[in-house]
Design an enzyme around this catalytic site. Structure first.
Site, short mmCIF file in Angstrom:
data_model
loop_
_atom_site.label_atom_id
_atom_site.label_comp_id
_atom_site.label_asym_id
_atom_site.label_seq_id
_atom_site.Cartn_x
_atom_site.Cartn_y
_atom_site.Cartn_z
N SER A 1 0.83 -1.21 0.00
CA SER A 1 0.00 0.00 0.00
C SER A 1 0.86 1.26 0.00
O SER A 1 1.62 1.50 -0.94
CB SER A 1 -0.96 -0.03 1.18
OG SER A 1 -1.86 1.04 1.13
N ASP B 1 -3.52 6.23 -3.21
CA ASP B 1 -2.38 5.65 -2.50
C ASP B 1 -1.70 4.61 -3.39
O ASP B 1 -2.08 4.42 -4.55
CB ASP B 1 -2.79 5.09 -1.14
CG ASP B 1 -3.75 3.91 -1.23
OD1 ASP B 1 -4.28 3.64 -2.33
OD2 ASP B 1 -3.98 3.26 -0.20
N ASP C 1 -1.50 1.33 -3.77
CA ASP C 1 -2.22 0.25 -4.43
C ASP C 1 -3.58 0.70 -4.95
O ASP C 1 -4.38 -0.11 -5.41
CB ASP C 1 -2.38 -0.97 -3.52
CG ASP C 1 -3.11 -0.66 -2.22
OD1 ASP C 1 -3.14 0.50 -1.80
OD2 ASP C 1 -3.66 -1.60 -1.61
N ASP D 1 -6.36 1.72 -3.74
CA ASP D 1 -7.67 1.36 -3.19
C ASP D 1 -8.29 2.51 -2.42
O ASP D 1 -9.49 2.50 -2.14
CB ASP D 1 -7.60 0.09 -2.33
CG ASP D 1 -6.71 0.24 -1.10
OD1 ASP D 1 -5.93 1.21 -1.03
OD2 ASP D 1 -6.76 -0.65 -0.23
#
Length: 454
Positions: free
Chosen positions: A99, A243, A245, A247
């Protein structure tokens, strides 16, 4: 010597420094354990742009295939793209990402078929125990016939599914600056926005897991500075920041001012309720603004309050049949997306809402942003329990407040509230306060901090 997974297996995922804390050999055992615990005949894997991600993902796939499990590898993807694949293919999934963590980290977010979460209470503990045992006694015996490993591209299907859930056909032209932070938003955003009347201004779309421009963590205001400046320079209608990743999605208005994730939660909740005939359950955690349950009620919905954390949100989504859920950390969960979180779908809702009327974003969100919040304030304390006890004692005898301990301690009065909850991983107490005006909020915040900090 058994592998020590205590430092990398967290409450909701696997995360640690590569190769110091984990490597491809451990990833292969984790793949085998994931296959064993889920009992699946087939799984799907994906990974982000970090240098270590492709090798770790392939090792995990080998571990599962060794036990006879077929693996669909979707390659580079965002976390919500992996959730899409898990849902659409009805397969357990594993996403390799850390992340927003620095470049030396990597991790795995795992889910069962239909994107149902795998956490400490839903399989992660069993996976850890298997890996610890196998690292001491040797890998499990391979199946008589190894599983297959097949490549599959899901990006176009993922984008089409998202666009099917939001009507963006009639929006006016919009100029949108997007800061992908060298993360997976640079991979997904161009495809998702294809064909829309959007003048896209890309920032840091080059996939680079070393994050050369800034950390891919929009929760830190320092990482929004470039986006805010560019929105003002371009005269854009809004800015979006993802961010690492992709999500989570953060929004800034036409002035470059951050829009509260609670306001986005309220806006999307109103739109989802309209889609579902003006009724439905909306989940919000206990540090979202009072605006959220107010807007939900005004639009015919039923607000349900939960603890902070995606496992609690997803559990309540499933239990109540909720149509939408939001957190103040900018995670947004949708029934029509297998109860999983997708910042990209929330972003499409914002574009549709803004493009469906003539006013600026700042005016649109003002109706959803009715109070003054402190943001999250962390205090390092030697004894979390003792400071919480002191807080409770300070407010317990006051007749004008109510106390509850759903998650830490929440103190609520007629025109303000605050919540203090302990960190699970650090000696911290986290304070969030909100009030009808800035002066009241500051007074409430400062009084709570005096007690927290002794």
């Amino acid at each position: 010597m058994a592998a020590d997974l205590s430092q990398i297996v967290k409450a909701y995922d696997v995360r640690g420094v590569v190769p110091d804390q984990w490597d491809e050999s451990l990833a292969e055992l984790l793949g085998a354990a994931f296959a064993r615990v889920t009992g699946a005949n087939a799984i799907v894997t994906g990974h982000d742009m970090r240098p270590s991600s492709p090798g770790l993902a392939r090792a995990f796939a080998r571990g599962a295939a060794r036990l006879g499990v077929d693996v669909t590898e979707i390659g580079l993807c965002s976390t919500d793209q992996l959730y899409y694949a898990s849902g659409a293919l009805d397969l357990p999934g594993a996403m390799f990402t850390a992340s927003h963590n620095p470049a030396q980290y990597n991790g795995i977010k795992m889910c069962r078929a239909g994107a149902a979460p795998v956490g400490q209470d839903s399989g992660l503990t069993e996976i850890r125990e298997l890996v610890e045992r196998w690292s001491e006694s040797g890998a499990p015996e391979p199946a008589a016939q190894a599983g297959t490993m097949t490549r599959r591209d899901t990006l176009e299907d993922y984008a089409a599914h998202l666009r099917s859930l939001v009507d963006v056909s009639a929006i006016r032209p919009l100029k949108v600056v997007v800061d992908a932070g060298n993360g997976m938003g640079g991979h997904t955003v161009p495809t998702v926005l294809t064909g829309l009347p959007v003048d896209l201004v890309p920032m840091y779309f080059e996939l680079d897991g070393t994050f050369p421009n800034h950390e891919a963590n929009p929760l830190d205001p320092a990482n929004l500075v470039d986006l805010q400046k560019r929105v003002r320079e371009e005269g854009a209608d809004l800015g979006l920041a993802f961010d690492g990743d992709a999500d989570r999605c953060f929004v800034v208005d036409e002035h470059g001012e951050p829009v509260s994730p609670s306001a986005i939660t309220a806006l999307v909740a109103a739109r989802e309720l309209a889609r579902h005939g003006g009724q439905g359950v909306i989940i919000h955690n206990l540090i979202t603004s009072w605006s959220v349950p107010e807007v939900v009620g005004e639009n015919g919905g039923t607000p349900v309050r939960t603890r902070v954390g995606h496992s609690f949100i997803k559990a309540e989504m499933a239990r109540t049949g909720a149509i939408f859920g939001g957190e103040h950390s900018a995670h947004y969960y949708f029934k029509d997306f297998w109860n999983a979180d997708t910042g990209m779908l929330a972003a499409l809702h914002v574009l549709a809402a803004l493009g469906g009327q003539d006013g600026p974003l700042s005016a649109l969100v003002a109706q959803y942003d009715r109070y003054t919040g402190s943001g999250e304030i962390n205090s390092t304390v030697a004894d979390q329990a003792a400071r919480l006890t002191a807080l409770k004692a300070a407010y317990a005898e006051r007749e004008d407040v109510t106390l509850d301990e759903l998650d830490g301690l929440t103190v609520t009065a007629a025109d303000w509230w605050f919540n203090v909850r302990p960190s699970n991983t650090e000696p911290l107490l986290r304070l969030n306060a909100e009030a009808k005006d800035a002066a009241t909020m500051a007074e409430v915040r400062d009084e709570a901090l005096r007690i927290i900090r002794g």
